[in-house]
Design a protein around this motif. Structure first.
Motif, PDB file in Angstrom:
ATOM      1  N   ASN A 178       0.849  -1.178   0.000  1.00  0.00           N
ATOM      2  CA  ASN A 178       0.000   0.000   0.000  1.00  0.00           C
ATOM      3  C   ASN A 178       0.892   1.237   0.000  1.00  0.00           C
ATOM      4  O   ASN A 178       2.118   1.127  -0.043  1.00  0.00           O
ATOM      5  CB  ASN A 178      -0.963  -0.008   1.204  1.00  0.00           C
ATOM      6  N   ARG A 179       0.304   2.402   0.031  1.00  0.00           N
ATOM      7  CA  ARG A 179       1.102   3.634  -0.070  1.00  0.00           C
ATOM      8  C   ARG A 179       1.980   3.865   1.152  1.00  0.00           C
ATOM      9  O   ARG A 179       2.909   4.640   1.130  1.00  0.00           O
ATOM     10  CB  ARG A 179       0.183   4.834  -0.281  1.00  0.00           C
ATOM     11  N   ASP A 180       1.650   3.156   2.243  1.00  0.00           N
ATOM     12  CA  ASP A 180       2.429   3.282   3.464  1.00  0.00           C
ATOM     13  C   ASP A 180       3.435   2.138   3.618  1.00  0.00           C
ATOM     14  O   ASP A 180       4.222   2.119   4.545  1.00  0.00           O
ATOM     15  CB  ASP A 180       1.474   3.301   4.668  1.00  0.00           C
ATOM     16  N   ASN A 181       3.386   1.193   2.683  1.00  0.00           N
ATOM     17  CA  ASN A 181       4.238   0.013   2.768  1.00  0.00           C
ATOM     18  C   ASN A 181       4.564  -0.453   1.356  1.00  0.00           C
ATOM     19  O   ASN A 181       3.874  -1.299   0.797  1.00  0.00           O
ATOM     20  CB  ASN A 181       3.529  -1.089   3.565  1.00  0.00           C
ATOM     21  N   GLY A 182       5.617   0.111   0.773  1.00  0.00           N
ATOM     22  CA  GLY A 182       5.983  -0.197  -0.601  1.00  0.00           C
ATOM     23  C   GLY A 182       6.822  -1.456  -0.718  1.00  0.00           C
ATOM     24  O   GLY A 182       7.137  -2.123   0.266  1.00  0.00           O
ATOM     25  N   ALA A 183       7.175  -1.791  -1.949  1.00  0.00           N
ATOM     26  CA  ALA A 183       7.989  -2.976  -2.199  1.00  0.00           C
ATOM     27  C   ALA A 183       8.768  -2.796  -3.491  1.00  0.00           C
ATOM     28  O   ALA A 183       8.362  -2.034  -4.373  1.00  0.00           O
ATOM     29  CB  ALA A 183       7.112  -4.230  -2.288  1.00  0.00           C
ATOM     30  N   ASN A 184       9.894  -3.474  -3.596  1.00  0.00           N
ATOM     31  CA  ASN A 184      10.673  -3.497  -4.834  1.00  0.00           C
ATOM     32  C   ASN A 184      10.088  -4.549  -5.750  1.00  0.00           C
ATOM     33  O   ASN A 184      10.189  -5.742  -5.466  1.00  0.00           O
ATOM     34  CB  ASN A 184      12.132  -3.841  -4.537  1.00  0.00           C
ATOM     35  N   LEU A 185       9.473  -4.131  -6.835  1.00  0.00           N
ATOM     36  CA  LEU A 185       8.869  -5.055  -7.786  1.00  0.00           C
ATOM     37  C   LEU A 185       9.629  -5.000  -9.110  1.00  0.00           C
ATOM     38  O   LEU A 185      10.357  -4.034  -9.374  1.00  0.00           O
ATOM     39  CB  LEU A 185       7.398  -4.698  -8.008  1.00  0.00           C
ATOM     40  N   PRO A 186       9.455  -6.017  -9.965  1.00  0.00           N
ATOM     41  CA  PRO A 186      10.168  -6.034 -11.253  1.00  0.00           C
ATOM     42  C   PRO A 186       9.680  -4.979 -12.236  1.00  0.00           C
ATOM     43  O   PRO A 186      10.225  -4.852 -13.334  1.00  0.00           O
ATOM     44  CB  PRO A 186       9.883  -7.451 -11.789  1.00  0.00           C
ATOM     45  N   PHE A 187       8.647  -4.214 -11.858  1.00  0.00           N
ATOM     46  CA  PHE A 187       8.070  -3.213 -12.757  1.00  0.00           C
ATOM     47  C   PHE A 187       7.622  -2.008 -11.930  1.00  0.00           C
ATOM     48  O   PHE A 187       7.343  -2.119 -10.735  1.00  0.00           O
ATOM     49  CB  PHE A 187       6.871  -3.805 -13.515  1.00  0.00           C
ATOM     50  N   PRO A 188       7.541  -0.844 -12.542  1.00  0.00           N
ATOM     51  CA  PRO A 188       7.045   0.331 -11.825  1.00  0.00           C
ATOM     52  C   PRO A 188       5.542   0.220 -11.590  1.00  0.00           C
ATOM     53  O   PRO A 188       4.821  -0.387 -12.384  1.00  0.00           O
ATOM     54  CB  PRO A 188       7.372   1.495 -12.763  1.00  0.00           C
ATOM     55  N   TYR A 189       5.073   0.816 -10.496  1.00  0.00           N
ATOM     56  CA  TYR A 189       3.646   0.741 -10.187  1.00  0.00           C
ATOM     57  C   TYR A 189       3.220   2.007  -9.444  1.00  0.00           C
ATOM     58  O   TYR A 189       4.047   2.736  -8.904  1.00  0.00           O
ATOM     59  CB  TYR A 189       3.330  -0.495  -9.342  1.00  0.00           C
ATOM     60  N   TYR A 190       1.909   2.204  -9.419  1.00  0.00           N
ATOM     61  CA  TYR A 190       1.357   3.335  -8.678  1.00  0.00           C
ATOM     62  C   TYR A 190       0.067   2.891  -7.996  1.00  0.00           C
ATOM     63  O   TYR A 190      -0.817   2.297  -8.625  1.00  0.00           O
ATOM     64  CB  TYR A 190       1.069   4.520  -9.608  1.00  0.00           C
ATOM     65  N   ILE A 191      -0.048   3.183  -6.714  1.00  0.00           N
ATOM     66  CA  ILE A 191      -1.249   2.864  -5.954  1.00  0.00           C
ATOM     67  C   ILE A 191      -2.002   4.165  -5.691  1.00  0.00           C
ATOM     68  O   ILE A 191      -1.517   5.042  -4.970  1.00  0.00           O
ATOM     69  CB  ILE A 191      -0.915   2.168  -4.629  1.00  0.00           C
ATOM     70  N   SER A 192      -3.172   4.294  -6.269  1.00  0.00           N
ATOM     71  CA  SER A 192      -3.929   5.533  -6.178  1.00  0.00           C
ATOM     72  C   SER A 192      -4.619   5.662  -4.824  1.00  0.00           C
ATOM     73  O   SER A 192      -5.032   4.676  -4.202  1.00  0.00           O
ATOM     74  CB  SER A 192      -4.983   5.579  -7.290  1.00  0.00           C
TER      75      SER A 192
END
Length: 283
Positions: free
Chosen positions: A244-258
């Motif tokens: 979530n926006r308060d708990n990100g992660a390193n993923l193989p692709f860019p992402y956005y959580i609205s």
């Protein structure tokens, strides 16, 4: 003034300032921020984007939650803002109505009219959220509204998005009950692949590790809706407990959580302004 009096005066002044700050934050969270609409502009550059898609714009918004808090006034203002952005492609990320809201025939027609009026010449699309599936009646209503307002539901599947040509990008839509094998069956690494999932936790699924995802969009958590400085979000929602926006992660692709657009449980937002995401493909 004695030294003790000075100390007491400073202490009272600091406490008063803190209380005034808290009161101002509460006022803004309850009476101001829920009715605001931010537009988050993002320019997307990628070698896989074909030239025919340069300058094509996408408006993504999610978690409308029409009902007790997200009333007609707020919703009409939101759709007016989207109309003013004049997107080429529209994507809605799920949760059309609040789960506990009892819809009327007037609500149905008004929602059809809103979506039908939006100027998205290259297509309108939606994925399904958990509050669209609270019961069979709600699910039928949501699909009916989309069918009558030219919005195509992307259920664990892909859609080709082009600008009146054979070249374009692929849109991948995940349901809350995601079937990754079905959704990714036609995905290849030659296209720009835009993934949209209502649940952000789906983005952490191992099925996506070896798939060419170019960018991902998710919602559901409302940006935790109330985000305290330093302390973080006041609660985690199922589907966004790992990401979530308060708990990100390193993923193989860019992402956005609205942060979404509506409110649930409480009619308040703090550091989580309702937002529309505006993407434009650039050379």
């Amino acid at each position: 003034m004695t030294k003790l009096q000075k100390t007491l005066f400073i202490a009272v002044a600091v406490l008063t300032a803190c209380m005034m700050s808290i009161c101002a934050s509460l006022y803004h969270a309850i009476y101001i921020e829920p009715g605001e609409i931010a537009v988050n502009y993002q320019m997307i550059k990628n070698k896989k984007i074909p030239k025919d898609m340069y300058d094509v714009s996408i408006v993504y918004f999610t978690d409308l939650e029409y009902g007790k808090f997200q009333d007609q006034k707020r919703t009409d203002a939101l759709f007016k803002k989207i109309e003013e952005l004049h997107p080429d492609i529209l994507i809605f990320g799920g949760d059309l109505f609040d789960a506990k809201y009892k819809t009327t025939d007037q609500d149905r027609q008004a929602m059809i009219d809103r979506f039908a009026a939006l100027p998205a010449s290259l297509g309108k699309f939606a994925v399904i959220g958990e509050q669209d599936l609270v019961n069979e009646e709600r699910q039928t209503l949501v699909y009916d509204i989309y069918a009558n307002s030219q919005v195509e539901v992307v259920d664990n599947s892909t859609r080709f998005l082009g600008n009146r040509s054979k070249s374009g990008i692929q849109l991948i839509g995940l349901r809350t009950d995601a079937d990754f094998n079905q959704a990714l069956a036609n995905v290849d690494d030659t296209h720009y692949n835009l993934l949209v999932s209502h649940y952000a936790d789906h983005l952490r699924n191992d099925a996506l590790k070896n798939v060419s995802i170019s960018y991902a969009l998710a919602g559901n958590s409302h940006g935790t809706q109330i985000l305290y400085p330093i302390l973080g979000g006041y609660r985690k929602y199922p589907g966004n407990e790992k990401l979530n926006r308060d708990n990100g992660a390193n993923l193989p692709f860019p992402y956005y959580i609205s942060a979404g657009t509506g409110c649930i449980h409480v009619n308040a937002r703090l550091n989580a302004t309702p937002e529309i995401v505006y993407l434009i493909f650039s050379r």
